[in-house]
Design a protein around this motif. Sequence first.
Motif, PDB file in Angstrom:
ATOM      1  N   UNK A  39     -45.018 -24.520   9.970  1.00 37.20           N
ATOM      2  CA  UNK A  39     -43.701 -23.940  10.255  1.00 37.20           C
ATOM      3  C   UNK A  39     -43.047 -24.666  11.430  1.00 37.20           C
ATOM      4  N   UNK A  40     -41.954 -25.344  11.155  1.00 41.21           N
ATOM      5  CA  UNK A  40     -41.249 -26.135  12.164  1.00 41.21           C
ATOM      6  C   UNK A  40     -40.851 -25.294  13.382  1.00 41.21           C
ATOM      7  N   UNK A  41     -40.427 -24.053  13.165  1.00 37.10           N
ATOM      8  CA  UNK A  41     -39.933 -23.216  14.257  1.00 37.10           C
ATOM      9  C   UNK A  41     -41.047 -22.661  15.148  1.00 37.10           C
ATOM     10  N   UNK A  42     -42.305 -22.723  14.698  1.00 36.88           N
ATOM     11  CA  UNK A  42     -43.436 -22.264  15.514  1.00 36.88           C
ATOM     12  C   UNK A  42     -43.980 -23.481  16.259  1.00 36.88           C
ATOM     13  N   UNK A  43     -43.682 -23.557  17.550  1.00 38.11           N
ATOM     14  CA  UNK A  43     -44.047 -24.745  18.323  1.00 38.11           C
ATOM     15  C   UNK A  43     -45.473 -24.687  18.853  1.00 38.11           C
ATOM     16  N   UNK A  44     -46.049 -23.508  18.927  1.00 35.15           N
ATOM     17  CA  UNK A  44     -47.432 -23.342  19.380  1.00 35.15           C
ATOM     18  C   UNK A  44     -47.962 -22.043  18.801  1.00 35.15           C
ATOM     19  N   UNK A  58     -55.714 -11.422  15.608  1.00 35.34           N
ATOM     20  CA  UNK A  58     -54.469 -11.520  16.376  1.00 35.34           C
ATOM     21  C   UNK A  58     -54.166 -12.972  16.693  1.00 35.34           C
ATOM     22  N   UNK A  59     -52.866 -13.276  16.773  1.00 34.44           N
ATOM     23  CA  UNK A  59     -52.448 -14.616  17.170  1.00 34.44           C
ATOM     24  C   UNK A  59     -51.249 -14.532  18.108  1.00 34.44           C
ATOM     25  N   UNK A  60     -51.070 -15.606  18.849  1.00 32.97           N
ATOM     26  CA  UNK A  60     -49.911 -15.794  19.725  1.00 32.97           C
ATOM     27  C   UNK A  60     -49.077 -16.907  19.106  1.00 32.97           C
ATOM     28  N   UNK A  61     -47.750 -16.743  19.083  1.00 30.03           N
ATOM     29  CA  UNK A  61     -46.856 -17.782  18.569  1.00 30.03           C
ATOM     30  C   UNK A  61     -45.689 -17.974  19.527  1.00 30.03           C
ATOM     31  N   UNK A  62     -45.375 -19.220  19.826  1.00 29.78           N
ATOM     32  CA  UNK A  62     -44.144 -19.568  20.531  1.00 29.78           C
ATOM     33  C   UNK A  62     -43.140 -19.985  19.472  1.00 29.78           C
ATOM     34  N   UNK A  63     -41.973 -19.314  19.477  1.00 32.49           N
ATOM     35  CA  UNK A  63     -40.946 -19.557  18.471  1.00 32.49           C
ATOM     36  C   UNK A  63     -39.797 -20.322  19.120  1.00 32.49           C
ATOM     37  N   UNK A  65     -36.644 -21.589  20.528  1.00 33.18           N
ATOM     38  CA  UNK A  65     -35.361 -20.970  20.803  1.00 33.18           C
ATOM     39  C   UNK A  65     -35.377 -19.460  20.972  1.00 33.18           C
ATOM     40  N   UNK A  66     -36.549 -18.811  20.795  1.00 30.24           N
ATOM     41  CA  UNK A  66     -36.599 -17.358  20.857  1.00 30.24           C
ATOM     42  C   UNK A  66     -37.597 -16.803  21.852  1.00 30.24           C
ATOM     43  N   UNK A  67     -38.671 -17.512  22.128  1.00 34.05           N
ATOM     44  CA  UNK A  67     -39.707 -17.000  23.022  1.00 34.05           C
ATOM     45  C   UNK A  67     -41.018 -16.849  22.289  1.00 34.05           C
ATOM     46  N   UNK A  68     -41.866 -15.968  22.798  1.00 32.44           N
ATOM     47  CA  UNK A  68     -43.191 -15.825  22.198  1.00 32.44           C
ATOM     48  C   UNK A  68     -43.417 -14.412  21.684  1.00 32.44           C
ATOM     49  N   UNK A  69     -44.308 -14.334  20.694  1.00 30.17           N
ATOM     50  CA  UNK A  69     -44.668 -13.065  20.082  1.00 30.17           C
ATOM     51  C   UNK A  69     -46.173 -13.024  19.886  1.00 30.17           C
TER      52      UNK A  69
END
Length: 175
Positions: A39-44, A58-63, A65-69
């Motif tokens: 996924x291009x929008x998920x940078x990490x 559980x996972x952590x995602x940096x999106x 332009x939006x932040x992390x979730x």
Amino acid sequence: MSANKLPGRYSLTTETDVNAPADKVWEVLADFSAPDTYAQQVTLAYSLTPDLQGLGEKRHCDIKGFGSIQEEIIAWDAGRSLTYSVTPLGPLAASTSRWTVWPNGEGRSKITVELGYDLRFWPIGWIMHALFMRRALKKALPQGPEAVKTRVETGQSLRDRRAPHGQPQLKPALA
């Protein structure tokens, strides 16, 4: 499509056909900590529970332009579907996403993605949703399964895998 409605006042659904068997699609989806590989929008992205796969993972995602979730698998039907909760992001309250893989003919499959969500920051969140956010979500939702389709059909990864807990794998320095 699933008969169980996801929580949330609002919902969206999308479907994507894949030129690969359902088990190949499932291999990508079951690697829950790796959406940054397709996924291009998920940078990490990285696992918060590295010794667990499936329910409770559980996972952590940096999106971009939006932040992390943070996301947690709350339902798991191995080889078929996974449902996960998503922490709030912007005007979206906590949301839930279900990904289901369906056989769709010889060597083909279909991915169905459902999103259930609520809004926060009333009335501003509701106004944003009415003016542009729902259209933006409807446009963005197909990008996830399309990215999985590309990953499965080409076998190519956007990014290298990450070491446990999100640490980038170091590449050897040039001499």
